[in-house]
Design an enzyme around this catalytic site. Sequence first.
Site, short mmCIF file in Angstrom:
data_model
loop_
_atom_site.label_atom_id
_atom_site.label_comp_id
_atom_site.label_asym_id
_atom_site.label_seq_id
_atom_site.Cartn_x
_atom_site.Cartn_y
_atom_site.Cartn_z
N LYS A 150 0.71 -1.15 -0.06
CA LYS A 150 0.09 -0.12 -0.13
C LYS A 150 0.81 1.34 -0.01
CE LYS A 150 -2.38 -1.96 3.64
NZ LYS A 150 -3.28 -2.02 4.79
N ASP A 161 14.18 -1.79 -0.53
CA ASP A 161 14.73 -2.11 0.89
C ASP A 161 15.97 -3.37 0.40
OD1 ASP A 161 15.07 -1.91 3.66
OD2 ASP A 161 13.96 -3.57 3.93
C1 PRP Z 1 7.13 -2.27 1.54
C2 PRP Z 1 7.54 -1.14 0.54
C3 PRP Z 1 8.11 -2.24 -0.52
C4 PRP Z 1 8.84 -3.40 0.10
C5 PRP Z 1 10.40 -3.08 0.18
O1 PRP Z 1 6.10 -2.86 1.47
O2 PRP Z 1 6.50 -0.44 0.12
O3 PRP Z 1 6.75 -2.61 -1.45
O4 PRP Z 1 8.42 -3.14 1.33
O5 PRP Z 1 10.80 -4.04 0.76
P1 PRP Z 1 11.90 -4.79 0.00
O6 PRP Z 1 12.86 -4.29 -0.94
O7 PRP Z 1 12.81 -5.66 1.16
O8 PRP Z 1 10.98 -6.27 -0.49
P2 PRP Z 1 5.51 -3.58 2.70
O9 PRP Z 1 5.63 -5.00 2.73
O10 PRP Z 1 5.79 -2.85 4.16
O11 PRP Z 1 3.90 -3.25 2.54
P3 PRP Z 1 2.93 -1.90 2.49
O12 PRP Z 1 3.59 -1.15 1.55
O13 PRP Z 1 1.51 -2.28 2.42
O14 PRP Z 1 3.20 -1.19 3.84
#
Ligand code: PRP
Length: 174
Positions: A42, A102
Amino acid sequence: MRGQPERILIPAAEIERRIRFMGAEIRAEYPGQTILLIGVLKGSAIFLADLARAITGPVRFDFIGASSYGSRTASSGEVRLTKDVDMPVAGADIIVVEDIVDTGTTLDFILGQLGRRGPRSMKVAALMDKPARHQRDVPIDYLGFTIPNEFVVGYGLDYAEDYRALPDVWVLGE
Ligand code: PRP
């Protein structure tokens, strides 16, 4: 204080300036073309809303959802699709929109999913990148800010679902 926004890392005005620049940069590379933005839920929702308007001209958008199994810090990094796009990707000029890269696991998975459906072109726009955490080599074509390895919230990013609506990007307290 633990779990609370402690200091502003990127002020809203700076985010706005940077996105205006990114929008112009993107439009210059797709003159007159319809661009399909695909936001990763999201966290990217707020960035997508601002980026879509900064691009100007013909833009469409859709969303995709992905979630990692288990701990985010796990290097196994298994991801599954929680929501697919509604619009056809084949033949479209798509830009995947992420709030933050990340480890790169989510983006790597989504690019794999969308790439095999035959888009005419596929690029990535990310508001923030944390290179210190990368575990996958992911291409970022349009980047807002490179940030240090800190837990950030605001402008779409959450801590246990809180703080997404903060206009600035904050560092969370230890
Ligand atoms: C976060 C962010 C990315 C992902 C990055 O989403 O929005 O999609 O993590 O992390 P990575 O590079 O280690 O894969 P999250 O899973 O926290 O969901 P959200 O966007 O709904 O908060």
